[in-house]
Scaffold this motif. Sequence first.
Motif, PDB file in Angstrom:
ATOM      1  N   GLN A 148       0.790  -1.230   0.000  1.00  0.00           N
ATOM      2  CA  GLN A 148       0.000   0.000   0.000  1.00  0.00           C
ATOM      3  C   GLN A 148       0.825   1.284   0.000  1.00  0.00           C
ATOM      4  OE1 GLN A 148      -2.374  -0.007   3.577  1.00  0.00           O
ATOM      5  NE2 GLN A 148      -0.608   0.231   4.941  1.00  0.00           N
ATOM      6  N   ASP A 149       2.084   1.239   0.376  1.00  0.00           N
ATOM      7  CA  ASP A 149       2.877   2.465   0.470  1.00  0.00           C
ATOM      8  C   ASP A 149       3.550   2.868  -0.834  1.00  0.00           C
ATOM      9  OD1 ASP A 149       2.485   2.980   3.295  1.00  0.00           O
ATOM     10  OD2 ASP A 149       3.699   1.186   3.623  1.00  0.00           O
ATOM     11  N   SER A 150       3.466   2.036  -1.867  1.00  0.00           N
ATOM     12  CA  SER A 150       4.072   2.389  -3.145  1.00  0.00           C
ATOM     13  C   SER A 150       3.387   3.600  -3.746  1.00  0.00           C
ATOM     14  CB  SER A 150       3.972   1.217  -4.125  1.00  0.00           C
ATOM     15  OG  SER A 150       4.656   0.092  -3.641  1.00  0.00           O
ATOM     16  N   GLY A 151       4.085   4.261  -4.656  1.00  0.00           N
ATOM     17  CA  GLY A 151       3.480   5.431  -5.276  1.00  0.00           C
ATOM     18  C   GLY A 151       4.425   6.107  -6.247  1.00  0.00           C
ATOM     19  N   ILE A 152       4.256   7.414  -6.375  1.00  0.00           N
ATOM     20  CA  ILE A 152       4.958   8.218  -7.367  1.00  0.00           C
ATOM     21  C   ILE A 152       5.769   9.294  -6.659  1.00  0.00           C
ATOM     22  CG2 ILE A 152       4.648   9.859  -9.270  1.00  0.00           C
ATOM     23  CD1 ILE A 152       1.967   8.397  -9.841  1.00  0.00           C
ATOM     24  N   VAL A 153       7.014   9.437  -7.052  1.00  0.00           N
ATOM     25  CA  VAL A 153       7.790  10.617  -6.675  1.00  0.00           C
ATOM     26  C   VAL A 153       7.948  11.456  -7.937  1.00  0.00           C
ATOM     27  CG1 VAL A 153       9.987   9.392  -6.961  1.00  0.00           C
ATOM     28  CG2 VAL A 153       9.909  11.490  -5.633  1.00  0.00           C
ATOM     29  N   ASP A 154       7.641  12.730  -7.820  1.00  0.00           N
ATOM     30  CA  ASP A 154       7.659  13.631  -8.973  1.00  0.00           C
ATOM     31  C   ASP A 154       9.095  14.064  -9.241  1.00  0.00           C
ATOM     32  OD1 ASP A 154       7.442  15.944 -10.686  1.00  0.00           O
ATOM     33  OD2 ASP A 154       5.311  15.993 -10.176  1.00  0.00           O
ATOM     34  N   ALA A 155       9.682  13.503 -10.295  1.00  0.00           N
ATOM     35  CA  ALA A 155      11.121  13.665 -10.527  1.00  0.00           C
ATOM     36  C   ALA A 155      11.498  15.113 -10.820  1.00  0.00           C
ATOM     37  CB  ALA A 155      11.565  12.752 -11.669  1.00  0.00           C
ATOM     38  N   ALA A 156      10.892  15.702 -11.836  1.00  0.00           N
ATOM     39  CA  ALA A 156      11.269  17.062 -12.217  1.00  0.00           C
ATOM     40  C   ALA A 156      11.002  18.044 -11.082  1.00  0.00           C
ATOM     41  CB  ALA A 156      10.514  17.479 -13.475  1.00  0.00           C
ATOM     42  N   ARG A 157       9.885  17.884 -10.415  1.00  0.00           N
ATOM     43  CA  ARG A 157       9.549  18.779  -9.297  1.00  0.00           C
ATOM     44  C   ARG A 157      10.534  18.588  -8.141  1.00  0.00           C
ATOM     45  NH1 ARG A 157       5.044  21.672  -8.141  1.00  0.00           N
ATOM     46  NH2 ARG A 157       4.557  22.101  -5.960  1.00  0.00           N
ATOM     47  N   ALA A 158      10.897  17.343  -7.868  1.00  0.00           N
ATOM     48  CA  ALA A 158      11.834  17.074  -6.776  1.00  0.00           C
ATOM     49  C   ALA A 158      13.189  17.714  -7.050  1.00  0.00           C
ATOM     50  CB  ALA A 158      11.980  15.572  -6.568  1.00  0.00           C
ATOM     51  N   ASN A 159      13.673  17.603  -8.291  1.00  0.00           N
ATOM     52  CA  ASN A 159      14.950  18.226  -8.620  1.00  0.00           C
ATOM     53  C   ASN A 159      14.898  19.736  -8.398  1.00  0.00           C
ATOM     54  OD1 ASN A 159      15.778  15.696  -9.398  1.00  0.00           O
ATOM     55  ND2 ASN A 159      15.647  16.103 -11.597  1.00  0.00           N
ATOM     56  N   ALA A 160      13.809  20.353  -8.872  1.00  0.00           N
ATOM     57  CA  ALA A 160      13.673  21.802  -8.721  1.00  0.00           C
ATOM     58  C   ALA A 160      13.592  22.202  -7.256  1.00  0.00           C
ATOM     59  CB  ALA A 160      12.444  22.284  -9.483  1.00  0.00           C
TER      60      ALA A 160
END
Length: 393
Positions: A148-160
Amino acid sequence: MTYRTVVVGLGGLGSAALHRLATEQGSGVLGIEQFELGHHRGASQDHSRIIRLAQHQEQYAALAAPAYAAWAEVEEESGQRLLTRTGGLVVEDRAARRGTATGTRNIEGYTALFDRFGVGYELLDADELVARWPQFRVDGGEQALYQQDSGIVDAARANAVHVALARAHGAEVRTHTPVREVRPDGDGVAVVTDGEVLRADRVVVTADAWTNQVLAATGVRLPLTVLREQVTYYATPHLAEFSPSRFPVFMWHGRHNFYGFPVYGEVATKLGQHMGGDETTADDRSFDPDPVRRARYDEFLARHVPRFRGPELYSRTCLYTVPPDQDFVLDTLPGAPQVVVAIGAGHAFKFAALIGRLLTDLASDRTPDLPIGAFAVDRPALTDPAFPRSFHT
């Protein structure tokens, strides 16, 4: 110009390291990027990466929960949402995999590490999978693992966000500045650009496909393979049933290993294949999508997730930079501990916020508090010319 630490390359790992270093060292930190921030020539672009506790190797399972904690720290400091939990599936098509070597990359490999690290999960047969998520079509021999803890990390947003936080702590950022070499010089390092030679006490090289070019003056050349990988976005008309609240991220282990996302970042679903791309170089790679991959994706979706499809919004390529054992490199150089090197091996972004902290430890002459010995630069995979490539495709 003299700095305490210079970070070379500001993709996922470099931007995270810059943030952590600047938090500790302030204005003594410089980040250098050869292109513009957020460029599409490397490995860290795009909206989404899967983040998951599901790992089939102990060295990564030990980092999975700390990675979630590291991302939570970045979200708290920035006030920005970077992670979206969707739940996640690993689907094993056992009939399609029959006769292929999978090692621990099967359902039992994942559950063994879940049990060891105390992570909850659910096992589903083919009928239970379709009952829970009728978007899937199955042949009957599939088995699924849900966490249940899987998901999405927003790559471009995280870098910024990482770069913005680094600047807030006093870091300097230079773009469109290629680093031609880093050269250990006494206790420090000379960083050579086209316009000047900078000096630093420590350098962190997070240059990915350009790593060996940057390290050439150190005498170190790592046996890295650069692969051109590809993802496709589909403008599905079935938005509601593929929203993040109703459809999980998934990995499908069959004849090929696919991974997919609900609608996120674009008004479209997203599908990719793990590994198997053409070998290339950072300078010679093509940006043109591979028609073989396109056809392979269409065939898989038509058979197993038909309503996921729609008109192709676009396909994009990226680079994986992979050691022979497909494991990370997180270490200082032998004989030059003032130079820290990181290679993500095509699967590091989920750990990026944590790796930024680990690289800061290495650059600060501290022993990391997590086990990273498997990622040493002097391991046989990187030092033995006869070591066979063992990519998990």
